[in-house]
Design an enzyme around this catalytic site. Structure first.
Site, PDB file in Angstrom:
ATOM      1  N   LYS A  34       0.863  -1.190   0.000  1.00 61.96           N
ATOM      2  CA  LYS A  34       0.000   0.000   0.000  1.00 61.96           C
ATOM      3  C   LYS A  34       0.891   1.228   0.000  1.00 61.96           C
ATOM      4  O   LYS A  34       2.056   1.144   0.394  1.00 61.96           O
ATOM      5  CB  LYS A  34      -0.865   0.020   1.273  1.00 61.96           C
ATOM      6  CG  LYS A  34      -2.119   0.853   1.148  1.00 61.96           C
ATOM      7  CD  LYS A  34      -3.233   0.067   0.499  1.00 61.96           C
ATOM      8  CE  LYS A  34      -4.421   0.907   0.163  1.00 61.96           C
ATOM      9  NZ  LYS A  34      -5.586   0.052  -0.177  1.00 61.96           N
ATOM     10  N   ASP A  37      -6.644   4.264  -4.792  1.00 65.36           N
ATOM     11  CA  ASP A  37      -7.402   4.141  -3.548  1.00 65.36           C
ATOM     12  C   ASP A  37      -8.037   5.531  -3.386  1.00 65.36           C
ATOM     13  O   ASP A  37      -8.212   6.235  -4.390  1.00 65.36           O
ATOM     14  CB  ASP A  37      -6.470   3.769  -2.374  1.00 65.36           C
ATOM     15  CG  ASP A  37      -7.239   3.265  -1.151  1.00 65.36           C
ATOM     16  OD1 ASP A  37      -7.566   2.073  -1.109  1.00 65.36           O
ATOM     17  OD2 ASP A  37      -7.529   4.068  -0.225  1.00 65.36           O
TER      18      ASP A  37
END
Ligand code: GLU
Length: 450
Positions: A126, A166
């Protein structure tokens, strides 16, 4: 709690005291793993859990960009390459002002279990930045993305680490990031990023995938109770890409989404956001406007707007928190229980505090499903995008959608099985954690101690 588990949790809490979100997700996952650790002493023997909660690698980088007025700004960029045992690191980039190391680590840890649960060959990663996209011009976004990629490009690649979008990172940002990657590398390795526009290798159904996947998962949950989705009312939060995908699929299947929310409050549409294509598509217009407020929907369609409130007091069959982390605390959980909601389907990453989650899981007659399973359709289609890129092929919408549907059914089935195997009964939360853990554990055990 088992002594090994509690020693791992204590270490995380001590070392990451300033990262509450990360401690929260580690605690939530570890609690589910108790029976697994008890029945498999070989994991403790090689200290598997401490190795799992420690990212393989995490780094920050300087991102400098110039605004339209010529002023220079400096932000922090992050990437965590959390666990690569089952495939290249895979996970999105979040651009939001509240991004910090703890947020990136919590998202990265969740991503490892989610990606494992999909059954696909993708490890967990991430990244993101504390850059706030609100009110930025297109040219500013482009310069920020270019600078971000200049710092990151040495550390990613189609078989190394594959970022995606995201919050704050959509197809526009992915386009600018890919443009800069191509310029720096001099090759068309488009498998390095997913969520691309279809004109240069993006997959069909990727924009819809998280929302569609969530609804496919929900259908499994309903089928377990001999119920159908048609006619069910759903209270959603958020109004971004994920909520849009849920509304689109819910409309096709005859379910009625009655609420949306934003940082400004929530709207209640008794006929349903799902009552027309125009309403569903308006979510994309609102998101693209960059205003980040849901009141625009109420103004346009003449429905009620509740400033400063969340939609959890609304009566519905199903609640789907699809906005941000820790959206549902104990007070909201009590409202949900009092309203006799039947299905609590997490969609956003970690939308529920641990206290609220424990409370909701204890409510008789309420089925709770965890986000790491429910929202895994997005990253699954990202992996299908990687496959298409590496084969230089373009699959049809039907091919992608069929695979997405099959993957979601499998995630549900594997979660149910895992919980049953450990004598936990019908427990979708523990089942997802255990099934996600098992695959990573097996790969780590096979690859030796490091
Ligand atoms: N950010 C999404 C997630 O939370 C998608 C990640 C991806 O497609 O790699 O899973």
């Amino acid at each position: 709690m088992n002594t090994y588990l509690s020693s791992v949790l204590d270490r995380v809490k001590n070392e990451h005291a300033s990262e509450p979100e990360f401690c929260q997700t580690v605690e939530e996952v570890l609690l589910s793993l108790e029976p697994v650790i008890e029945q498999h002493p070989e994991y403790e023997a090689v200290d598997l859990l401490n190795r799992m909660v420690e990212p393989e690698r995490m780094f920050t980088f300087r991102v400098v960009w110039t605004d339209d007025a010529g002023r220079v700004h400096t932000n922090t960029g992050y990437r965590v390459q959390f666990n690569g045992a089952i495939g290249p690191y895979k996970g999105g980039l979040r651009f939001q002002k509240n991004v910090n190391p703890g947020v990136i680590k919590f998202l990265g840890f969740e991503q490892c279990f989610k990606n494992s649960l999909t059954g696909l060959p993708i490890g967990g990663g991430k990244g993101g930045s504390d850059f706030d996209p609100a009110g930025k011009s297109d040219a500013e976004i482009m310069r920020f993305c270019q600078s971000f990629m200049q710092a990151l490009y040495r550390f990613i690649g189609p078989d190394t680490d594959v970022p995606a979008g995201d919050m704050g990172v959509g197809s526009r940002e992915i386009g600018y990031l890919f443009g800069e990657w191509r310029r720096l590398k001099g090759t068309f390795e488009n498998g390095v990023l997913t969520g691309k526009d279809r004109s240069f290798g993006g997959s069909r159904i990727r924009p819809e995938a998280t929302g569609y996947g969530a609804v496919y998962y929900l259908q499994n949950v309903l089928a377990h109770e001999y119920e159908k989705i048609e006619g069910k009312t759903i209270a959603c939060s958020g109004f971004g890409n994920v909520t849009w995908g849920i509304c689109k699929k819910a409309r096709q299947l005859g379910a009625v989404v009655v609420t949306l929310s934003g940082p400004d409050g929530y709207i209640y549409d008794p006929d349903g956001v799902t009552s027309s294509d125009e309403k569903v598509e308006y979510l994309r217009t609102m998101r693209a406007s960059g205003h980040d407020r849901v009141q625009d929907y109420a103004d346009k369609f003449g429905v009620e707007f509740f400033p400063g409130e969340k939609p959890w007091g609304v009566k519905a069959d199903i609640v789907m928190p699809s906005a941000v982390q820790n959206d549902v605390g104990i007070r909201e959980a009590e409202q949900i229980a009092n309203n006799r909601i039947r299905y609590y389907i997490e969609v956003a990453n970690m939308p529920t505090t641990n206290e609220a989650l424990t409370f909701l899981r204890d409510q008789p007659g309420l089925v709770v499903a965890p986000s790491k399973a429910v929202n895994a359709g997005g990253v699954s289609v990202s992996c299908l995008e990687m496959s298409q890129n590496s084969e230089h092929l373009v699959w049809t919408a039907e091919q992608v959608d069929d695979q997405l549907h099959a993957i979601m059914d499998e995630i549900y089935g594997n979660s149910v099985d895992a919980a049953e195997r450990y004598g936990l009964g019908y427990d979708l939360v523990a089942g997802a954690n255990i099934a996600g853990f098992e695959r990573i554990a097996q790969a780590m055990m096979a690859q030796g101690i490091f």
